[in-house]
Design a protein around this motif. Sequence first.
Motif, PDB file in Angstrom:
ATOM      1  N   ASP A   1       0.839  -1.192   0.000  1.00  0.00           N
ATOM      2  CA  ASP A   1       0.000   0.000   0.000  1.00  0.00           C
ATOM      3  C   ASP A   1       0.878   1.246   0.000  1.00  0.00           C
ATOM      4  O   ASP A   1       1.898   1.290   0.694  1.00  0.00           O
ATOM      5  CB  ASP A   1      -0.903  -0.018   1.244  1.00  0.00           C
ATOM      6  N   ARG A   2       0.500   2.244  -0.779  1.00  0.00           N
ATOM      7  CA  ARG A   2       1.282   3.480  -0.858  1.00  0.00           C
ATOM      8  C   ARG A   2       1.537   4.076   0.529  1.00  0.00           C
ATOM      9  O   ARG A   2       2.626   4.596   0.799  1.00  0.00           O
ATOM     10  CB  ARG A   2       0.547   4.496  -1.735  1.00  0.00           C
TER      11      ARG A   2
ATOM     12  N   ALA B   1       5.844  -0.618   4.427  1.00  0.00           N
ATOM     13  CA  ALA B   1       6.515  -1.583   5.305  1.00  0.00           C
ATOM     14  C   ALA B   1       5.650  -2.819   5.510  1.00  0.00           C
ATOM     15  O   ALA B   1       6.149  -3.953   5.528  1.00  0.00           O
ATOM     16  CB  ALA B   1       6.846  -0.934   6.649  1.00  0.00           C
ATOM     17  N   GLY B   2       4.341  -2.602   5.665  1.00  0.00           N
ATOM     18  CA  GLY B   2       3.445  -3.726   5.863  1.00  0.00           C
ATOM     19  C   GLY B   2       3.446  -4.683   4.686  1.00  0.00           C
ATOM     20  O   GLY B   2       3.436  -5.904   4.857  1.00  0.00           O
ATOM     21  N   GLY B   3       3.458  -4.146   3.483  1.00  0.00           N
ATOM     22  CA  GLY B   3       3.484  -4.995   2.296  1.00  0.00           C
ATOM     23  C   GLY B   3       4.776  -5.774   2.165  1.00  0.00           C
ATOM     24  O   GLY B   3       4.775  -6.944   1.782  1.00  0.00           O
ATOM     25  N   HIS B   4       5.896  -5.136   2.486  1.00  0.00           N
ATOM     26  CA  HIS B   4       7.175  -5.833   2.401  1.00  0.00           C
ATOM     27  C   HIS B   4       7.255  -6.949   3.440  1.00  0.00           C
ATOM     28  O   HIS B   4       7.794  -8.034   3.162  1.00  0.00           O
ATOM     29  CB  HIS B   4       8.322  -4.836   2.578  1.00  0.00           C
ATOM     30  N   GLU B   5       6.739  -6.694   4.637  1.00  0.00           N
ATOM     31  CA  GLU B   5       6.720  -7.736   5.658  1.00  0.00           C
ATOM     32  C   GLU B   5       5.835  -8.898   5.220  1.00  0.00           C
ATOM     33  O   GLU B   5       6.171 -10.067   5.439  1.00  0.00           O
ATOM     34  CB  GLU B   5       6.218  -7.157   6.987  1.00  0.00           C
TER      35      GLU B   5
ATOM     36  N   HIS C   1       9.441  -0.662 -10.804  1.00  0.00           N
ATOM     37  CA  HIS C   1       9.927   0.672 -10.474  1.00  0.00           C
ATOM     38  C   HIS C   1       8.782   1.682 -10.595  1.00  0.00           C
ATOM     39  O   HIS C   1       7.991   1.638 -11.547  1.00  0.00           O
ATOM     40  CB  HIS C   1      11.066   1.077 -11.406  1.00  0.00           C
ATOM     41  N   LEU C   2       8.705   2.594  -9.624  1.00  0.00           N
ATOM     42  CA  LEU C   2       7.696   3.645  -9.599  1.00  0.00           C
ATOM     43  C   LEU C   2       6.288   3.066  -9.639  1.00  0.00           C
ATOM     44  O   LEU C   2       5.367   3.649 -10.221  1.00  0.00           O
ATOM     45  CB  LEU C   2       7.909   4.624 -10.772  1.00  0.00           C
ATOM     46  N   GLN C   3       6.127   1.881  -9.026  1.00  0.00           N
ATOM     47  CA  GLN C   3       4.832   1.246  -8.870  1.00  0.00           C
ATOM     48  C   GLN C   3       4.726   0.753  -7.430  1.00  0.00           C
ATOM     49  O   GLN C   3       5.641   0.956  -6.625  1.00  0.00           O
ATOM     50  CB  GLN C   3       4.673   0.074  -9.851  1.00  0.00           C
ATOM     51  N   TYR C   4       3.619   0.091  -7.116  1.00  0.00           N
ATOM     52  CA  TYR C   4       3.417  -0.391  -5.745  1.00  0.00           C
ATOM     53  C   TYR C   4       3.735  -1.874  -5.629  1.00  0.00           C
ATOM     54  O   TYR C   4       2.977  -2.665  -5.077  1.00  0.00           O
ATOM     55  CB  TYR C   4       1.990  -0.061  -5.291  1.00  0.00           C
TER      56      TYR C   4
ATOM     57  N   ALA D   1       3.116 -17.889 -11.232  1.00  0.00           N
ATOM     58  CA  ALA D   1       2.956 -16.483 -10.847  1.00  0.00           C
ATOM     59  C   ALA D   1       1.670 -16.292 -10.050  1.00  0.00           C
ATOM     60  O   ALA D   1       0.611 -16.807 -10.412  1.00  0.00           O
ATOM     61  CB  ALA D   1       2.928 -15.594 -12.088  1.00  0.00           C
ATOM     62  N   LEU D   2       1.781 -15.541  -8.952  1.00  0.00           N
ATOM     63  CA  LEU D   2       0.612 -15.189  -8.159  1.00  0.00           C
ATOM     64  C   LEU D   2      -0.035 -13.936  -8.737  1.00  0.00           C
ATOM     65  O   LEU D   2       0.663 -13.023  -9.192  1.00  0.00           O
ATOM     66  CB  LEU D   2       1.010 -14.936  -6.705  1.00  0.00           C
ATOM     67  N   PRO D   3      -1.366 -13.861  -8.741  1.00  0.00           N
ATOM     68  CA  PRO D   3      -2.038 -12.655  -9.244  1.00  0.00           C
ATOM     69  C   PRO D   3      -1.575 -11.410  -8.491  1.00  0.00           C
ATOM     70  O   PRO D   3      -1.229 -11.465  -7.308  1.00  0.00           O
ATOM     71  CB  PRO D   3      -3.521 -12.958  -8.970  1.00  0.00           C
ATOM     72  N   PHE D   4      -1.586 -10.282  -9.166  1.00  0.00           N
ATOM     73  CA  PHE D   4      -1.033  -9.044  -8.613  1.00  0.00           C
ATOM     74  C   PHE D   4      -1.800  -8.512  -7.406  1.00  0.00           C
ATOM     75  O   PHE D   4      -1.202  -8.046  -6.450  1.00  0.00           O
ATOM     76  CB  PHE D   4      -1.028  -7.947  -9.686  1.00  0.00           C
ATOM     77  N   THR D   5      -3.126  -8.555  -7.455  1.00  0.00           N
ATOM     78  CA  THR D   5      -3.916  -7.703  -6.570  1.00  0.00           C
ATOM     79  C   THR D   5      -4.699  -8.443  -5.495  1.00  0.00           C
ATOM     80  O   THR D   5      -5.656  -7.904  -4.941  1.00  0.00           O
ATOM     81  CB  THR D   5      -4.902  -6.872  -7.405  1.00  0.00           C
TER      82      THR D   5
END
Length: 341
Positions: A14-15, A19-23, A46-49, A303-307
Amino acid sequence: MLQKLGFLTIGLFDRDDPAGGHESTLRMIELGEQLGFDSAFLRHRHLQYGVSSPVALLGAASQRTSRIELGTAVTPLGWENPLRLAEDFATVDLLSGGRLNPGVSVGPPMRWEDVREALYPDTADQEDFSTERLTRFLRAVAGEQVSGFSGTAGFETFSERVEPHSPGLRARLWYGAGGLSSARRAGELEMNLLTSSVVRAEQAPPNGVWDFAAIQAAQIDAYREVRPEGRVSQGLVVIPTDSATADQRERYHAYVEARTPRTREPQGPGMLFAPDLVGTSEEIAERLAAHAGYQRVEEVVFALPFTFRPDDYTQILGDIAGALGPRLGWTPAHARAAAQA
């Protein structure tokens, strides 16, 4: 029989809470190891979430896992200095105990006209995004000379090669290829071949019917003609629903339905997307068995779906490892290790 099973994630965040997304991504890699997956790969965004620095995240993952292979699919070299990237990859490979499997690609950075002044303000017109950038990277990883000086100057000692050097890393480099020529190039450069859910068709089919699987199979064959001993990994979007809730199944099928129209014809010059595979493990295994690209590989990185949500990924990974993988003849890594003990 499927020998190696891995997964690929974009590392969504999440923008307002990166940190939460990386964890969450790190926990996903830990779960993958617990389930017996052979590898976990990160996409590079790059320059995305999505993860913009997989090498940093994989450095952290190397300290939270002990067995699973860690890779990138792929790192676009147009954004990187080849020598500096070689240093970073070698460092993480050593930290992981030789488990790093970097995948790279060539070409100009995505949305080049939008980022060129920020990325290369003084050298944009001189930057070489061809295969030469890749060969510079390969030489640096291999430990070839990159500096005209080695020895002691004052109180400091310098090396002529990239340090640290990880001797086995060069053999674990992958090339993300989309077309026949790039597949052959991967073989000529003695790299392993990453194929994905996107291929580039060299020409229109004579019957007017675009066949993703046949195109991918031809590219794998072209690679193996050059390098029969090389590793080839296929990466399709796979969504098993064996243990999914009714809500999850509904959302999964809606996701695939929305993405299916783009698979019926090329999106841009020759670019063809593979249909996503959703359904029970039995249904997906049957579709894979009939897929000409899958028939030519012994390892996959699904591959896992993006969203999707974290609990969705947990369910999908659990079904891939517990239901789909065994149907494909795969044995979890920890079970193989126990059998050999």
